[in-house]
Motif scaffolding. Sequence first.
Motif: not given
Length: 369
Positions: A188-195
């Motif tokens: 769930q947290m990694l789904d928020t990762l963006t560049f």
Amino acid sequence: MNMKPILSAATFALFTFSHFSQAQALNLPLQLDYGLINKLVSNSLYKGSGNTAELWQDGQKCSSLKLANLKIDGKDQQIRLANDVYVQFGTKLGGQCIPLLNWQGVLETLQQPVLSADHTVLSLPVTQAIAYDQQGHQVNINKLQELLKSVVEPKLAGLSIDLNRVHKDMERNVSTWLPKQEAAEVSQMLDTLTFTSATANDQGIAVQLGLDAPVKHAAQAPSAALTADEQKQWQVIWKNWEGLLNKSIQSIGQDGQSQALQATLSNMLQTSGTAFQAGLAGQESNGNDPVRDFFSQSWEKLAPQLKQLSKQMPGLDGFNYLGIIAATDVLYELENNVAPLGITFTSDGLRKLARLLIAGKQQQLQARQ
């Protein structure tokens, strides 16, 4: 060479035991240096003999254009590509090619790094293209300019870099070992990762990584030292990692940089066993946390060597390698600055990690039965 086990261990320690009811937006830097970008571009486009890019040939095979000797650096917050250009224009008469023009010079393009709409791919559209002769004078040969505009610029503008590898490496490294509930929360947290942005500078492309990280938790009661039974189960896990790492270390090449890396890794592996054992047993050395000291000293020595080594690998291999390094590097910096996940690189964190890995191993065994 496979560094994933030890880099994954650092990643696990950061993601463990967090509940994500609250979050804060964080922006952290990643740097893709020009040496690595050069390899990525070469691997994608320069596939001819002698690392040349055969970009055009007419139907009669009498006219052609190719690029060679790619050089990449930065200029005016853009990427500058400099290529030797070899152009031949000819025509076929009596079954033979009659050359009309042979020209050799340099093509300089400025290219602006741009993120895709979904912020996972970095493209390099051309903003300026100038051809120079071998004396450094700008040239304006109409047919040459038309060819550069219609063939070369689109090819160079079509180059791209998939940044999503960092995200995939993070999630894959973590989910391999975590019990299902913790792995789901991490996902769930990694789904928020963006560049969020990409800017060219003198050293490479500076990419900003955005992440919705949990708000720092209040200090929790320290985890007790591992029991004798837990120590035995941990030793099984550690021996597997140690064997993989020893095998990887021995596979490193014999050039100067590789030998330096091999020595660093060997020393790191020896030190880690002692530091981890002391941390799991709740022992301190002169009032210092042995695990904290190990991570701080080791990663500061190891990361620069790994980044340098990634530049020497083939393009995609180097980028895959950098993706793992960058993931751990970012998380290490994140932990140093705000520790938002409720755990740090400490003996207490290792004890929690060890118990989590033991539980995960038991789940895997039960699933096989």
